[in-house]
Scaffold this active site. Structure first.
Site, PDB file in Angstrom:
ATOM      1  N   ARG A 268       0.841  -1.203   0.000  1.00  0.00           N
ATOM      2  CA  ARG A 268       0.000   0.000   0.000  1.00  0.00           C
ATOM      3  C   ARG A 268       0.879   1.257   0.000  1.00  0.00           C
ATOM      4  O   ARG A 268       1.732   1.418   0.888  1.00  0.00           O
ATOM      5  CB  ARG A 268      -0.897  -0.021   1.245  1.00  0.00           C
ATOM      6  CG  ARG A 268      -1.639   1.240   1.531  1.00  0.00           C
ATOM      7  CD  ARG A 268      -2.830   1.400   0.635  1.00  0.00           C
ATOM      8  NE  ARG A 268      -3.604   2.577   1.000  1.00  0.00           N
ATOM      9  CZ  ARG A 268      -4.451   3.178   0.190  1.00  0.00           C
ATOM     10  NH1 ARG A 268      -4.651   2.715  -1.038  1.00  0.00           N
ATOM     11  NH2 ARG A 268      -5.124   4.235   0.597  1.00  0.00           N
ATOM     12  N   GLN A 279       7.259   4.855  10.387  1.00  0.00           N
ATOM     13  CA  GLN A 279       7.574   4.253  11.693  1.00  0.00           C
ATOM     14  C   GLN A 279       6.321   3.978  12.544  1.00  0.00           C
ATOM     15  O   GLN A 279       6.320   3.049  13.341  1.00  0.00           O
ATOM     16  CB  GLN A 279       8.562   5.137  12.451  1.00  0.00           C
ATOM     17  CG  GLN A 279       9.942   5.087  11.798  1.00  0.00           C
ATOM     18  CD  GLN A 279      10.976   5.923  12.510  1.00  0.00           C
ATOM     19  OE1 GLN A 279      10.655   6.745  13.362  1.00  0.00           O
ATOM     20  NE2 GLN A 279      12.231   5.714  12.164  1.00  0.00           N
ATOM     21  N   GLY A 340      -9.300   2.120   5.636  1.00  0.00           N
ATOM     22  CA  GLY A 340     -10.688   1.926   5.179  1.00  0.00           C
ATOM     23  C   GLY A 340     -10.910   0.510   4.686  1.00  0.00           C
ATOM     24  O   GLY A 340     -11.990  -0.076   4.908  1.00  0.00           O
ATOM     25  N   GLU A 363     -14.854 -20.801  26.877  1.00  0.00           N
ATOM     26  CA  GLU A 363     -13.933 -21.591  27.707  1.00  0.00           C
ATOM     27  C   GLU A 363     -13.355 -20.749  28.852  1.00  0.00           C
ATOM     28  O   GLU A 363     -12.216 -20.914  29.267  1.00  0.00           O
ATOM     29  CB  GLU A 363     -12.851 -22.263  26.847  1.00  0.00           C
ATOM     30  CG  GLU A 363     -13.498 -23.227  25.856  1.00  0.00           C
ATOM     31  CD  GLU A 363     -12.621 -24.343  25.342  1.00  0.00           C
ATOM     32  OE1 GLU A 363     -11.629 -24.681  26.029  1.00  0.00           O
ATOM     33  OE2 GLU A 363     -12.953 -24.906  24.294  1.00  0.00           O
ATOM     34  N   GLY A 364     -14.185 -19.833  29.324  1.00  0.00           N
ATOM     35  CA  GLY A 364     -13.813 -18.983  30.459  1.00  0.00           C
ATOM     36  C   GLY A 364     -13.421 -17.596  29.976  1.00  0.00           C
ATOM     37  O   GLY A 364     -12.497 -17.451  29.168  1.00  0.00           O
TER      38      GLY A 364
HETATM   39  N1  COS Z   1      -8.891 -29.129  38.217  1.00  0.00           N
HETATM   40  C1  COS Z   1      -9.415 -29.975  39.133  1.00  0.00           C
HETATM   41  N2  COS Z   1     -10.272 -29.596  40.085  1.00  0.00           N
HETATM   42  C2  COS Z   1     -10.621 -28.280  40.122  1.00  0.00           C
HETATM   43  C3  COS Z   1     -10.108 -27.346  39.207  1.00  0.00           C
HETATM   44  C4  COS Z   1      -9.210 -27.818  38.236  1.00  0.00           C
HETATM   45  N3  COS Z   1      -8.685 -26.984  37.321  1.00  0.00           N
HETATM   46  N4  COS Z   1     -10.628 -26.145  39.473  1.00  0.00           N
HETATM   47  C5  COS Z   1     -11.436 -26.306  40.551  1.00  0.00           C
HETATM   48  N5  COS Z   1     -11.431 -27.610  40.914  1.00  0.00           N
HETATM   49  C6  COS Z   1     -12.127 -28.206  42.060  1.00  0.00           C
HETATM   50  C7  COS Z   1     -11.683 -27.504  43.335  1.00  0.00           C
HETATM   51  O1  COS Z   1     -10.515 -28.108  43.847  1.00  0.00           O
HETATM   52  C8  COS Z   1     -12.873 -27.697  44.217  1.00  0.00           C
HETATM   53  O2  COS Z   1     -12.864 -28.999  44.749  1.00  0.00           O
HETATM   54  P1  COS Z   1     -12.962 -29.234  46.352  1.00  0.00           P
HETATM   55  O3  COS Z   1     -14.251 -28.592  46.743  1.00  0.00           O
HETATM   56  O4  COS Z   1     -12.954 -30.721  46.484  1.00  0.00           O
HETATM   57  O5  COS Z   1     -11.779 -28.541  46.924  1.00  0.00           O
HETATM   58  C9  COS Z   1     -14.046 -27.608  43.277  1.00  0.00           C
HETATM   59  O6  COS Z   1     -13.518 -27.930  41.983  1.00  0.00           O
HETATM   60  C10 COS Z   1     -14.677 -26.241  43.242  1.00  0.00           C
HETATM   61  O7  COS Z   1     -13.704 -25.307  42.879  1.00  0.00           O
HETATM   62  P2  COS Z   1     -13.849 -23.766  43.197  1.00  0.00           P
HETATM   63  O8  COS Z   1     -14.193 -23.584  44.638  1.00  0.00           O
HETATM   64  O9  COS Z   1     -12.631 -23.086  42.679  1.00  0.00           O
HETATM   65  O10 COS Z   1     -15.141 -23.387  42.330  1.00  0.00           O
HETATM   66  P3  COS Z   1     -15.802 -22.008  42.016  1.00  0.00           P
HETATM   67  O11 COS Z   1     -17.263 -22.170  42.051  1.00  0.00           O
HETATM   68  O12 COS Z   1     -15.203 -20.924  42.832  1.00  0.00           O
HETATM   69  O13 COS Z   1     -15.450 -21.729  40.441  1.00  0.00           O
HETATM   70  C11 COS Z   1     -14.226 -21.213  38.492  1.00  0.00           C
HETATM   71  C12 COS Z   1     -14.244 -21.880  39.865  1.00  0.00           C
HETATM   72  C13 COS Z   1     -14.672 -19.766  38.505  1.00  0.00           C
HETATM   73  C14 COS Z   1     -12.772 -21.276  38.088  1.00  0.00           C
HETATM   74  C15 COS Z   1     -15.096 -22.033  37.508  1.00  0.00           C
HETATM   75  O14 COS Z   1     -16.463 -21.881  37.799  1.00  0.00           O
HETATM   76  C16 COS Z   1     -14.870 -21.685  36.043  1.00  0.00           C
HETATM   77  O15 COS Z   1     -13.895 -22.109  35.433  1.00  0.00           O
HETATM   78  N6  COS Z   1     -15.797 -20.924  35.436  1.00  0.00           N
HETATM   79  C17 COS Z   1     -15.766 -20.695  34.014  1.00  0.00           C
HETATM   80  C18 COS Z   1     -16.468 -21.764  33.306  1.00  0.00           C
HETATM   81  C19 COS Z   1     -16.142 -21.792  31.866  1.00  0.00           C
HETATM   82  O16 COS Z   1     -15.005 -21.779  31.453  1.00  0.00           O
HETATM   83  N7  COS Z   1     -17.188 -21.854  31.086  1.00  0.00           N
HETATM   84  C20 COS Z   1     -17.051 -21.996  29.691  1.00  0.00           C
HETATM   85  C21 COS Z   1     -17.944 -23.106  29.293  1.00  0.00           C
HETATM   86  S1  COS Z   1     -17.286 -24.151  28.124  1.00  0.00           S
HETATM   87  S2  COS Z   1     -17.258 -23.158  26.471  1.00  0.00           S
END
Ligand code: COS
Length: 383
Positions: A268, A279, A340, A363-364
């Site tokens: 371009r 730059q 543009g 996935e979060g």
């Molecule tokens: N691997 C293994 N175990 C896990 C873990 C992991 N990565 N993360 C959490 N856990 C376990 C914890 O150890 C806990 O177990 P214990 O109660 O026996 O100690 C349990 O799961 C609950 O974990 P936590 O208290 O951290 O849960 P929360 O409700 O606070 O939520 C987040 C954790 C926010 C990290 C979770 O809800 C999350 O990832 N949310 C996003 C979801 C997502 O990505 N959605 C997209 C859908 S797919 S497209």
């Protein structure tokens, strides 16, 4: 086991050629039709792409995480909708079965998922359970030899094509939060399952998301995946792995956009010379190149750590956070460098700009990745 270097290079080269020769030329068509052509899906099957991560004994390529990342870095260099076709079989739809399935479940499902004959979807998200995944309301109540599922899953990728639905449901409604949730492998043709129509979306046309509604759907006891009450852990471990995969795809897309931006800037001309000579344009190119390189290095490092058996929950979230935010910046700079033309559909840059927005959400979200990272940092402090 890792591939020998020659086989690995051949695989990468094959995917690179497939992307360049078969996918890039039809990007605009797929976006307009909102469908990946059946012959392309068939070619993906023949290349083994549906089975990248499924162990060889079940008919997949059995790639290591590092090898899968290398494939994603190539596959990312076209419209992400193509990756989505295989995404749930390679990632979140199948990995629960790979990691936690019984031998019988593996034999039943993995060969068909590896060949692409079956399609798997991952059913975690619900209307009231997005980032707060532990608040799943779908219930699975044991009645005789069946669990009876009731509830709605939302924004489920590939649900309209799925034959298998990896589903998180509450087996013990008296327990709030993570502990009452179990995972199931649900055949999608069971009575009591309705798949909604694909949602109209901002980008990634050709990739589909739909509701999945369970109404008194009787699922045989044998469909329980892992132990009862352990489904949340299954979902989290599947997502840990999926986040590395998505970060690699983001990095692939960024690589494509850096390349397009550099070529365009060199061609371009304004003020009597190629804009690449200015730059301020160079600064944008350099920032995009640097960030892409950083993401590539991160994602390969996390993959190698996972292959070595480490817990990479924190690293996976670091990769997903950085790479998804990074590709958003790279896409924005690409629009800016194209000027543009970056806003005009024919150039394809605005399509990528829209396509990459979802990476910061699914996935979060980025905010969820920050939570996971910080919680792991604090946990490591205590240990
Ligand atoms: N691997 C293994 N175990 C896990 C873990 C992991 N990565 N993360 C959490 N856990 C376990 C914890 O150890 C806990 O177990 P214990 O109660 O026996 O100690 C349990 O799961 C609950 O974990 P936590 O208290 O951290 O849960 P929360 O409700 O606070 O939520 C987040 C954790 C926010 C990290 C979770 O809800 C999350 O990832 N949310 C996003 C979801 C997502 O990505 N959605 C997209 C859908 S797919 S497209």
């Amino acid at each position: 086991m890792a591939l020998d270097i020659e086989t690995r290079n051949q695989l990468i080269e094959t995917v690179r050629r497939f992307v360049r020769e078969r996918l890039v030329p039809i990007e605009a068509q797929v976006a307009a039709d909102d469908e990946v052509p059946a012959e392309i899906v068939q070619e993906m099957r023949e290349l083994g792409l549906f089975g990248l991560s499924i162990p060889e004994e079940y008919g997949g390529l059995g790639l290591t995480m590092e090898e899968e990342v290398l494939v994603c870095l190539e596959l990312g260099q076209t419209s992400p909708a193509f990756r989505s076709v295989i995404g749930t079989n390679v990632g979140i739809g199948s990995q629960g079965i790979v990691m936690f399935g019984s031998e019988e479940q593996k034999q039943n499902y993995l060969p068909k998922l590896a060949s692409g004959e079956a399609i798997a979807s991952f059913c975690l998200t619900e209307p009231e359970a997005g980032s707060d995944a532990a608040s799943v309301r779908t219930t699975a109540i044991l009645d005789g030899d069946d669990y009876v599922l009731n509830g709605t899953k939302r924004f489920i990728t590939n649900a309209n094509k799925a034959t298998v639905l990896t589903t998180m449901a509450r087996t013990d409604p008296s327990i709030k939060g993570a502990k009452g949730i179990s995972a199931f492998i649900v055949p999608a043709d069971l009575p009591g399952i309705t798949i909604g129509k694909p949602e109209a979306k901002m980008g990634q046309q050709g990739a589909h998301i739909c509701d999945v509604v369970y109404e008194n759907c009787r699922v045989p006891k044998e469909c329980l995946l892992g132990a009862e009450g352990k489904g949340f852990g299954v979902a989290m471990q599947v997502l840990d792995r999926g986040r590395i995969h998505i970060a690699a795809v983001c990095t692939g897309v960024a690589t494509r956009l850096v390349s397009e931006s550099t070529t365009y800037a060199a061609e371009r001309h304004q003020f009597g010379e190629a804009i690449a000579g200015f730059q301020l344009i160079q600064a944008m190119l350099a920032d995009s190149q640097t960030e892409t390189y950083a993401a590539r290095s991160m994602v390969l490092d996390a993959a190698r750590k996972r292959d070595a058996g480490g817990n990479v929950s924190m690293e996976a979230s670091c990769c997903k956070l950085f790479a998804s935010e990074m590709v958003g910046r790279v896409a924005d700079r690409a629009v800016q460098i194209f000027g543009g033309a970056g806003y005009v559909a024919d150039y394809g840059i605005e399509r990528f700009y829209r396509d990459v927005r979802i990476f910061r959400l699914y996935e979060g979200t980025s905010q969820i990745q920050q939570i996971v990272i910080a919680r792991n940092m604090l946990k490591n402090l205590e240990a």
